[in-house]
Design an enzyme around this catalytic site. Sequence first.
Site, PDB file in Angstrom:
ATOM      1  N   ASP A 106       3.956  -2.369  -4.331  1.00  0.00           N
ATOM      2  CA  ASP A 106       4.190  -1.506  -2.909  1.00  0.00           C
ATOM      3  C   ASP A 106       5.794  -1.688  -2.464  1.00  0.00           C
ATOM      4  OD1 ASP A 106       2.689  -0.418  -0.551  1.00  0.00           O
ATOM      5  OD2 ASP A 106       4.225  -1.467   0.259  1.00  0.00           O
TER       6      ASP A 106
ATOM      7  N   GLU B 256       2.864   4.787  -0.812  1.00  0.00           N
ATOM      8  CA  GLU B 256       4.093   4.131  -1.949  1.00  0.00           C
ATOM      9  C   GLU B 256       3.557   2.863  -2.578  1.00  0.00           C
ATOM     10  OE1 GLU B 256       4.049   2.299   2.233  1.00  0.00           O
ATOM     11  OE2 GLU B 256       3.700   4.370   1.418  1.00  0.00           O
TER      12      GLU B 256
END
Length: 819
Positions: A685, A728
Amino acid sequence: MPTKSTTAPSNGRLSSNSSLLSALKKSSVFNPTNWSLRLRFLTVPAVLLGLGCLTLAFIFQRYQDMVVVESVDSRLSVFQHWIQDKITNEFDVLLSEVSPLAAMPEVIESMRQHDRDHLVHYILPYTERLRATTGRESLYFHFHLPPAVSFLRTWDVDATGSDLTDIRPIVVKANKYRSPFRGIEVGPGGAAMRAIIPLNDGSGEHIGTVEAATSLENLLETTALPPYFGAMLLLDKRFESVLGQNRIRGVHGKWIVGRGFSLPQENRVLEALDNSGAPERLGNAFYRFLPLEDFEGRAIGGILLAYDSMALFKSTVSESLVFGLIFLLGAMVLWFHIYWNVARVKLFLTHLGRVLGDTVSGDFTGRLDTTPVHCLDILHCTKTDCPVYHDPMRICYLETGSEALSSAGRNTCIFLSRYKHCRLCPVYARRRGDELVEMRHTVNTLVRLWGGFTGRVNQVVSGVLQTSEASQGPSSLGQVSASLEYMAGLTAFSHDIQGVYNRWEVYNILGDACQRSLGLGQFAILEFAADGLAANVAANCFAATDALCSEMFASPELCRAKRLGKPVFSEPTPALCPFFHVDPTTHVRCCLPMVMGGAVGGVMTFVVEAAAFASKRLALSIVQKYLTECAPVLTSLNLLEITREQSLRDPLTGLHNRRFLDSYMHQYEEISRRTEKRVGFLMVDVDYFKQVNDKYGHLAGDAVLKELSGLLRQTVRAADLAVRFGGEEFLILLHEVRPDFTSVVAEKIRQTVETHAFPLPDGSTIHKTVSVGFAEYPTDAASFYKAIKFADVALYKAKESGRNKVLCFEQSMWRDQEY
């Protein structure tokens, strides 16, 4: 020198033998392929009928032999039961003869007082009377004192006082248990049948025993055996020391042989006993062994029963001869009937071969000879448009009657309204003959119908395949067959490519059809990209490496067939294309385009021999038809493949999406479970990614995600899987990892991202970090989905502890109420 002199004659003999074998093979007698019709249907059936007679006679004889064996076996079984009954009855008689003695006061008193003289004067006359009345000369009595002492023997009154404990167990048991016994016992006098009962005085005191005995051989001797039956007494070899020498005829094998009574082939039986034991069959004599046991159930020998079946076999031989003669007479009648019909069949086949041979080359005018009987000679027909009306050689019931071979003319005869069926018509009765005559009529009709049919078939095939070789008349059977085979292959090919999975399956089926059905040995299939800027080889069966031009792969427009969208051949102009690469004197290069969606999507190029090019024009049309059938299927597969690929990838990053991950995991998890391989799962992430969107805009955020996707693909192995999990967040699936390998890859990803400068659309760069959590299957989780969840838990622990970190999942991180 000696070697040469000895081998030369041998080589000469081998040469002469091989020459003889070669001559025999060339001879029509020993080569079945050269046999004439008469040899096949006359000589061979005669030989087969003769062999059939012999075989049937042999089978019948075997059957009769089997019947005789079953009959003999049944008779021996009855004989065995009869002998057993005789022995049982003899025991009963002995017991009935000795029982009165135990009740006679004279006997009781003599035994109690041990008065032998008184017992002798009483028992000897009694014994003689019994022998005289029963005819059993071997009957005797024996008195014993406890425990087993001989007191009186009727056959030797002077012998007394002998201790029988070790040699007469039946006497010991009778005195011990004071009970009667009976059984067979072997002694010096041979095998004897004995019945013994205890003696008690008036007060119930046991004073001894008395037994009655008779010789087993005497029983067999006095028994009147049925005709053809015999018997022989056999005792175990262990009694050789017990028996008297006058009782032993001989020792053969494990048996002491006694007397034989009407035993067939006695000398051969003795030889069999020496070699293999008691026989079951010697020639026509059958044997069965009846085992004998003593009073304690121990085997002591047996009686060899026999039956001479010579009379039975003589009767079966006469029956077999009569049956064989009847069958041979019938076979001769059958052979002469075949001979008479073979001549007619041979004449018919000769004419039939001539007519059919003409039809193969396309000549359908030949006919078999028949006796013309025109229907107009018998009936007053007014139907002038009937095909039989103008041709007397045609057979009306095969052309227009109820038995017409062609459905088009069947039941069109106007006289069917009167006769209902051709069999009731007088013309049918005049023209109808036996099978050969009717076959002549049928062949003539078929030849005429086939001539018209082949002409129509050739025209239809030419129209379907769009060939210019239109038939100007009936084609030969080879031409029609080739046309139908091409059409059948095309139909099967069209069916086979329906429901294929991908383009390569279509090309494989097309290549197989070209090799198997069309006989193309050297060919290749080129596929052009959708933009027309590149080409690749879908199939290649060329042996030469320079058969395909490498420049064409980068510049497909160099291909003349692609530019024109029409077939291109190196004949008659070899210089038409610079990429033919064939010798024009021996081969012809053919290039056929495959039009898909209005454009040329591929080209099939192949080589045929120049000498056969003219005859393969029809095959070239078939190849073009194959390509035409492939075009819409390939177009649909291309569109489907593009759509499928787009649905399984993230359009921004080019990585696979979660839909692909779901289908992939179902398959790979089962494989990993069976192979027990370790799989690593990394959740990656981007730290503070929202700040990028807020500060630089969403285009900058998209640029960062695309750049990060490229970094992930470069960092992991080619076999590993990178997936955009959402936003993301990215998932990395590592195949078959070693211990600590997952943590090494995770740390490598973190360091790579940390040191990388991410370019933005405005030309500037920024630096970002990532947090990574990872877990392994099956070390940390029992399923793939749980391992992903645990990696996600470790990721969030990394973010909570400061970001830009790599954390491995631990069981302490999992709290059910939070997740």
